[in-house]
Design a protein around this motif. Structure first.
Motif, PDB file in Angstrom:
ATOM      1  N   ASP A  38       4.303 -20.384 -66.596  1.00  0.00           N
ATOM      2  CA  ASP A  38       3.015 -20.354 -65.884  1.00  0.00           C
ATOM      3  C   ASP A  38       2.946 -19.164 -64.934  1.00  0.00           C
ATOM      4  O   ASP A  38       1.890 -18.521 -64.781  1.00  0.00           O
ATOM      5  N   SER A  39       4.065 -18.860 -64.269  1.00  0.00           N
ATOM      6  CA  SER A  39       4.092 -17.711 -63.370  1.00  0.00           C
ATOM      7  C   SER A  39       3.891 -16.413 -64.145  1.00  0.00           C
ATOM      8  O   SER A  39       3.158 -15.512 -63.689  1.00  0.00           O
ATOM      9  N   ALA A  40       4.539 -16.299 -65.303  1.00  0.00           N
ATOM     10  CA  ALA A  40       4.383 -15.096 -66.118  1.00  0.00           C
ATOM     11  C   ALA A  40       2.950 -14.962 -66.626  1.00  0.00           C
ATOM     12  O   ALA A  40       2.415 -13.851 -66.712  1.00  0.00           O
ATOM     13  N   ARG A  41       2.313 -16.086 -66.915  1.00  0.00           N
ATOM     14  CA  ARG A  41       0.916 -16.039 -67.376  1.00  0.00           C
ATOM     15  C   ARG A  41      -0.008 -15.565 -66.253  1.00  0.00           C
ATOM     16  O   ARG A  41      -0.923 -14.758 -66.478  1.00  0.00           O
ATOM     17  N   SER A  42       0.256 -16.041 -65.033  1.00  0.00           N
ATOM     18  CA  SER A  42      -0.551 -15.593 -63.894  1.00  0.00           C
ATOM     19  C   SER A  42      -0.345 -14.102 -63.619  1.00  0.00           C
ATOM     20  O   SER A  42      -1.296 -13.378 -63.288  1.00  0.00           O
ATOM     21  N   SER A  43       0.906 -13.642 -63.759  1.00  0.00           N
ATOM     22  CA  SER A  43       1.182 -12.209 -63.559  1.00  0.00           C
ATOM     23  C   SER A  43       0.449 -11.371 -64.585  1.00  0.00           C
ATOM     24  O   SER A  43      -0.056 -10.277 -64.257  1.00  0.00           O
ATOM     25  N   LEU A  44       0.361 -11.870 -65.829  1.00  0.00           N
ATOM     26  CA  LEU A  44      -0.378 -11.139 -66.856  1.00  0.00           C
ATOM     27  C   LEU A  44      -1.865 -11.073 -66.512  1.00  0.00           C
ATOM     28  O   LEU A  44      -2.492 -10.012 -66.649  1.00  0.00           O
ATOM     29  N   ASP A  45      -2.423 -12.195 -66.057  1.00  0.00           N
ATOM     30  CA  ASP A  45      -3.844 -12.195 -65.676  1.00  0.00           C
ATOM     31  C   ASP A  45      -4.104 -11.218 -64.525  1.00  0.00           C
ATOM     32  O   ASP A  45      -5.110 -10.497 -64.505  1.00  0.00           O
ATOM     33  N   GLN A  46      -3.182 -11.201 -63.566  1.00  0.00           N
ATOM     34  CA  GLN A  46      -3.330 -10.283 -62.432  1.00  0.00           C
ATOM     35  C   GLN A  46      -3.255  -8.830 -62.882  1.00  0.00           C
ATOM     36  O   GLN A  46      -4.029  -7.977 -62.417  1.00  0.00           O
ATOM     37  N   ALA A  47      -2.358  -8.530 -63.806  1.00  0.00           N
ATOM     38  CA  ALA A  47      -2.231  -7.160 -64.312  1.00  0.00           C
ATOM     39  C   ALA A  47      -3.488  -6.746 -65.069  1.00  0.00           C
ATOM     40  O   ALA A  47      -3.948  -5.597 -64.960  1.00  0.00           O
ATOM     41  N   LYS A  48      -4.054  -7.681 -65.814  1.00  0.00           N
ATOM     42  CA  LYS A  48      -5.297  -7.378 -66.543  1.00  0.00           C
ATOM     43  C   LYS A  48      -6.434  -7.125 -65.549  1.00  0.00           C
ATOM     44  O   LYS A  48      -7.275  -6.242 -65.780  1.00  0.00           O
ATOM     45  N   ASN A  49      -6.486  -7.915 -64.462  1.00  0.00           N
ATOM     46  CA  ASN A  49      -7.529  -7.706 -63.457  1.00  0.00           C
ATOM     47  C   ASN A  49      -7.403  -6.325 -62.814  1.00  0.00           C
ATOM     48  O   ASN A  49      -8.405  -5.657 -62.548  1.00  0.00           O
ATOM     49  N   GLN A  50      -6.170  -5.893 -62.552  1.00  0.00           N
ATOM     50  CA  GLN A  50      -5.976  -4.583 -61.946  1.00  0.00           C
ATOM     51  C   GLN A  50      -6.449  -3.463 -62.868  1.00  0.00           C
ATOM     52  O   GLN A  50      -6.955  -2.443 -62.384  1.00  0.00           O
ATOM     53  N   VAL A  51      -6.326  -3.661 -64.167  1.00  0.00           N
ATOM     54  CA  VAL A  51      -6.874  -2.671 -65.095  1.00  0.00           C
ATOM     55  C   VAL A  51      -8.390  -2.636 -64.979  1.00  0.00           C
ATOM     56  O   VAL A  51      -9.019  -1.573 -65.010  1.00  0.00           O
ATOM     57  N   LEU A  52      -8.997  -3.822 -64.839  1.00  0.00           N
ATOM     58  CA  LEU A  52     -10.454  -3.865 -64.660  1.00  0.00           C
ATOM     59  C   LEU A  52     -10.868  -3.215 -63.334  1.00  0.00           C
ATOM     60  O   LEU A  52     -11.943  -2.611 -63.243  1.00  0.00           O
ATOM     61  N   TYR A  53     -10.014  -3.330 -62.322  1.00  0.00           N
ATOM     62  CA  TYR A  53     -10.349  -2.773 -61.008  1.00  0.00           C
ATOM     63  C   TYR A  53     -10.302  -1.246 -60.996  1.00  0.00           C
ATOM     64  O   TYR A  53     -10.703  -0.625 -60.002  1.00  0.00           O
ATOM     65  N   THR A  54      -9.802  -0.636 -62.070  1.00  0.00           N
ATOM     66  CA  THR A  54      -9.809   0.832 -62.122  1.00  0.00           C
ATOM     67  C   THR A  54     -11.220   1.377 -62.284  1.00  0.00           C
ATOM     68  O   THR A  54     -11.433   2.580 -62.130  1.00  0.00           O
ATOM     69  N   ASP A  55     -12.177   0.515 -62.584  1.00  0.00           N
ATOM     70  CA  ASP A  55     -13.595   0.888 -62.630  1.00  0.00           C
ATOM     71  C   ASP A  55     -14.277   0.360 -61.375  1.00  0.00           C
ATOM     72  O   ASP A  55     -14.242  -0.848 -61.108  1.00  0.00           O
ATOM     73  N   LEU A  56     -14.864   1.263 -60.607  1.00  0.00           N
ATOM     74  CA  LEU A  56     -15.625   0.859 -59.426  1.00  0.00           C
ATOM     75  C   LEU A  56     -17.065   0.624 -59.848  1.00  0.00           C
ATOM     76  O   LEU A  56     -17.758   1.548 -60.293  1.00  0.00           O
ATOM     77  N   LYS A  57     -17.529  -0.628 -59.712  1.00  0.00           N
ATOM     78  CA  LYS A  57     -18.853  -1.004 -60.198  1.00  0.00           C
ATOM     79  C   LYS A  57     -19.755  -1.456 -59.061  1.00  0.00           C
ATOM     80  O   LYS A  57     -19.279  -1.985 -58.046  1.00  0.00           O
ATOM     81  N   ALA A  58     -21.056  -1.231 -59.257  1.00  0.00           N
ATOM     82  CA  ALA A  58     -22.051  -1.727 -58.304  1.00  0.00           C
ATOM     83  C   ALA A  58     -22.337  -3.187 -58.617  1.00  0.00           C
ATOM     84  O   ALA A  58     -22.308  -3.603 -59.771  1.00  0.00           O
TER      85      ALA A  58
END
Length: 381
Positions: A158-178
């Motif tokens: 479960d911890s590894a799954r949460s870390s994967l979700d967090q890493a995916k979110n950080q990739v999304l955060y590379t785009d600054l959106k309005a």
């Protein structure tokens, strides 16, 4: 009779003639001296008003301005908007290099796969321990140990799954959106710059209510309370006047200017644009009445500020000490020393002396009762 005796006898007669001519000349000079009567321009002090007007200049702002920044650290690779561009929710404003965050996603996926294999292994060990315990081959402690190992493996997965979700979110955060409709008002970072999380990159003024920001000195800030009605005028259009309302008053003064920030909300009007210069006018009660006189009427005598008042009965001028409250665009405001009905010399004070005879023209007195003459001021503020 000798010649010398004749000259001696004639000298007194000549002296008498010279003295007589001298007296005649003095009498003629005295006859030519006349009393000087100087014409003057005056201002008559009118009755005090119960209210006075305050006017402050400011600029139009959006009520909500968002300083948008990335939620992660990185180097900016793209900036997709410029100042003045309109944006809507979902529009990409800028991007940072996603390479490191994509590697984090790959690492998190591998960790999740390993954790899932661990869960499978622990599950097999637990089932074997249950079977052996059912057959009374193994002890209960062995079963409990196998169960505990399985629970730990599940938690790791479960911890590894949460870390994967967090890493995916950080990739999304590379785009600054309005996230709201608005217009870009400033850009604080550009391509190639390394920014930290939360550092402002783009400022967006949100569509909707606009307001005017003014700076009010401490002497007048007590007159501005939230909800107070004011008038807003605009330098770009003299005919454009809107009813505003004080929305917010700063709780403390600015450290440098020592003024208080006051925000005045405006009704929605398409003619009002961001950045326009506006003038906020407010009527306040005139608790401390002061007389407004032209600056030219103020003089100084023996280190004291005075004005020259005119005695209507004798048409003579007299120096009167006054207390200056402040210097204003319309002249000087006098707190003490003048009262309604006083007539004050408005120009030429450098020629005035005590009890000097002056001439008041009818035009001057008539002008003193009007406020349209640029050289005459007759109002109490």
């Amino acid at each position: 009779m000798s010649l010398s005796s004749s000259i001696i006898r004639r000298l007194p007669v000549a002296g008498l003639v010279v003295a007589t001519l001298g007296l005649a000349a003095c009498s003629q000079e005295k006859a030519e001296v006349k009393e000087i009567i100087r014409p003057v321009k005056v201002v008559e002090i009118a009755k005090a008003n119960d209210t006075r007007e305050l006017s402050y200049s400011g600029s139009v702002h959006a009520r909500t301005e968002m300083n948008l920044g990335f939620r992660i650290n990185g180097k900016i690779t793209e900036r997709l908007v410029d100042i003045g561009d309109r944006v809507k929710p979902g529009d990409v404003l800028a991007r940072i290099d996603p390479a490191d965050y994509e590697l984090s996603v790959s690492s998190a996926k591998a960790a999740l796969d390993a954790a899932e294999r661990g869960v499978e292994t622990a599950g097999l060990a637990r089932r074997r321990a249950e079977q052996l315990f059912t057959r009374n081959v193994s002890s209960k402690s062995q079963l409990e140990q196998a169960t505990l190992s399985y629970d730990q493996a599940v938690a790791t997965r479960d911890s590894a799954r949460s870390s994967l979700d967090q890493a995916k979110n950080q990739v999304l955060y590379t785009d600054l959106k309005a996230d709201r409709n608005g217009i870009v008002t400033s850009v604080a970072a550009d391509v190639g710059q390394v920014v930290g999380s939360g550092s402002p990159v783009v400022t967006v003024a949100v569509d909707g209510e606009k307001e005017v920001l003014i700076a009010v000195p401490e002497m007048d800030i007590a007159q501005f309370k939230p909800g107070k009605d004011v008038k807003a005028g605009f330098w770009s259009d003299d005919a454009l006047t809107l009813d505003g309302k004080v929305r917010e008053v700063a709780g403390s003064a600015d450290q440098q200017s020592r003024t208080f920030a006051v925000r005045v909300s405006l009704p929605n009007d398409p003619r009002v644009l961001l950045g326009m210069t506006a003038t906020i006018e407010a009527s306040i009660s005139n608790s401390q009445q002061s007389v407004a006189i032209p600056l030219s009427a103020l003089a100084q005598k023996d280190g004291q500020k005075i004005v020259w008042t005119v005695d209507r009965n004798g048409d003579t001028v007299h120096a009167r000490p006054v207390k200056v409250a402040e210097f204003a665009p319309d002249g000087v405001r006098v707190a003490e020393g003048l009262k309604p009905g006083d007539v004050v010399v408005a120009a030429g004070t450098q020629f005035m002396t005590e009890n000097l005879k002056v001439k008041l023209s009818g035009d001057a007195l008539q002008s003193a009762s009007t406020e349209d003459d640029g050289d005459i001021t007759s109002s109490l503020r």
